[in-house]
Design a protein around this motif. Structure first.
Motif, PDB file in Angstrom:
ATOM      1  N   MET A  30       7.396   8.074  -1.814  1.00 39.82           N
ATOM      2  CA  MET A  30       6.136   7.998  -2.448  1.00 39.82           C
ATOM      3  C   MET A  30       5.620   6.861  -1.689  1.00 39.82           C
ATOM      4  O   MET A  30       6.003   6.024  -1.122  1.00 39.82           O
ATOM      5  CB  MET A  30       6.442   7.496  -3.944  1.00 39.82           C
ATOM      6  N   GLY A  31       4.157   6.914  -1.660  1.00 37.98           N
ATOM      7  CA  GLY A  31       3.469   5.859  -1.004  1.00 37.98           C
ATOM      8  C   GLY A  31       2.191   5.611  -1.955  1.00 37.98           C
ATOM      9  O   GLY A  31       1.742   6.371  -2.651  1.00 37.98           O
ATOM     10  N   VAL A  44      -1.330   2.679   3.098  1.00 36.19           N
ATOM     11  CA  VAL A  44      -1.144   1.482   2.595  1.00 36.19           C
ATOM     12  C   VAL A  44       0.307   1.170   2.873  1.00 36.19           C
ATOM     13  O   VAL A  44       0.758   0.160   3.643  1.00 36.19           O
ATOM     14  CB  VAL A  44      -1.842   1.038   1.279  1.00 36.19           C
ATOM     15  N   VAL A  45       0.977   1.963   1.983  1.00 33.42           N
ATOM     16  CA  VAL A  45       2.460   1.660   2.287  1.00 33.42           C
ATOM     17  C   VAL A  45       3.214   2.987   1.724  1.00 33.42           C
ATOM     18  O   VAL A  45       2.754   3.726   0.977  1.00 33.42           O
ATOM     19  CB  VAL A  45       3.205   0.529   1.288  1.00 33.42           C
ATOM     20  N   THR A  54      10.874   1.495   4.092  1.00 33.04           N
ATOM     21  CA  THR A  54       9.833   0.963   3.398  1.00 33.04           C
ATOM     22  C   THR A  54       8.944   0.988   4.891  1.00 33.04           C
ATOM     23  O   THR A  54       9.296   0.555   5.524  1.00 33.04           O
ATOM     24  CB  THR A  54       9.401   0.025   2.551  1.00 33.04           C
ATOM     25  N   TRP A  55       7.705   1.274   4.669  1.00 31.83           N
ATOM     26  CA  TRP A  55       6.751   1.314   5.746  1.00 31.83           C
ATOM     27  C   TRP A  55       5.163   0.589   5.498  1.00 31.83           C
ATOM     28  O   TRP A  55       4.694   1.306   4.444  1.00 31.83           O
ATOM     29  CB  TRP A  55       6.458   2.550   6.635  1.00 31.83           C
ATOM     30  N   TYR A  56       4.852  -0.502   5.936  1.00 31.45           N
ATOM     31  CA  TYR A  56       3.603  -1.082   5.512  1.00 31.45           C
ATOM     32  C   TYR A  56       2.508  -0.814   6.551  1.00 31.45           C
ATOM     33  O   TYR A  56       2.925  -1.108   7.590  1.00 31.45           O
ATOM     34  CB  TYR A  56       3.659  -2.476   5.114  1.00 31.45           C
ATOM     35  N   ALA A  57       1.387  -0.745   6.278  1.00 31.78           N
ATOM     36  CA  ALA A  57       0.251  -0.846   7.196  1.00 31.78           C
ATOM     37  C   ALA A  57       0.047  -2.410   7.512  1.00 31.78           C
ATOM     38  O   ALA A  57       0.347  -3.271   6.655  1.00 31.78           O
ATOM     39  CB  ALA A  57      -1.062  -0.339   6.432  1.00 31.78           C
ATOM     40  N   PHE A  64       1.461  -7.236   0.492  1.00 26.61           N
ATOM     41  CA  PHE A  64       1.706  -6.256  -0.756  1.00 26.61           C
ATOM     42  C   PHE A  64       3.206  -5.979  -0.455  1.00 26.61           C
ATOM     43  O   PHE A  64       3.883  -6.171   0.396  1.00 26.61           O
ATOM     44  CB  PHE A  64       0.929  -4.797  -0.272  1.00 26.61           C
ATOM     45  N   THR A  65       3.803  -5.664  -1.779  1.00 25.34           N
ATOM     46  CA  THR A  65       5.122  -5.277  -1.944  1.00 25.34           C
ATOM     47  C   THR A  65       5.473  -4.058  -2.752  1.00 25.34           C
ATOM     48  O   THR A  65       5.033  -4.015  -3.724  1.00 25.34           O
ATOM     49  CB  THR A  65       5.872  -6.574  -2.387  1.00 25.34           C
ATOM     50  N   ILE A  66       6.124  -3.054  -2.408  1.00 23.05           N
ATOM     51  CA  ILE A  66       6.301  -2.038  -3.147  1.00 23.05           C
ATOM     52  C   ILE A  66       7.766  -1.999  -3.297  1.00 23.05           C
ATOM     53  O   ILE A  66       8.801  -2.423  -2.982  1.00 23.05           O
ATOM     54  CB  ILE A  66       6.017  -0.539  -2.161  1.00 23.05           C
TER      55      ILE A  66
END
Length: 122
Positions: A30-31, A44-45, A54-57, A64-66
């Motif tokens: 999910m992103g 974004v993520v 997890t992969w962040y832009a 930002f934190t998912i």
């Protein structure tokens, strides 16, 4: 898979918001993507339910934190130190096909939630 996003709003620069996205069934990944005025949809993520990766832009890394709630099939996007350039419609996305690996390509996602507006004033 149906996705329900919530949590957008208006905030001043430097402020915080938290977005939520609940899935009717858990996809593999999910992103979040976003689309600003006159811009293309932007990654974004993404987070993997299977591997936890997890992969962040780069543009949001460190701000930002998912996170995932396994019991609710819900992901949260905590957005801190918001900037005016973060203003966009934010979309959550689910990938039910890619068991291994994550992608920043919106074409790889087969489920989309309704967008939620995030506006950051300067």
């Amino acid at each position: 898979v149906q996705l329900q996003a919530s949590g957008g709003g208006l905030v001043q620069a430097g402020g915080s918001l938290r977005l939520s996205c609940a899935a009717s069934e858990r996809p593999f990944n999910m992103g979040w993507f976003r689309q600003g005025p006159g811009k293309e949809r932007e990654f974004v993520v993404v987070t993997s339910w299977t591997s936890g990766s997890t992969w962040y832009a780069d543009s949001v890394k460190g701000r930002f934190t998912i996170s995932r709630d396994n019991t609710k099939n819900t992901v949260y996007l905590q957005m801190n130190s918001l900037k005016p350039e973060d203003t966009a419609v934010y979309y959550c996305a689910g990938d039910t096909r890619r068991r291994i690996g994550v992608s920043n390509n919106p074409a790889m996602y087969d489920s989309w939630g309704q967008g939620t507006q995030v506006t950051v004033s300067s």
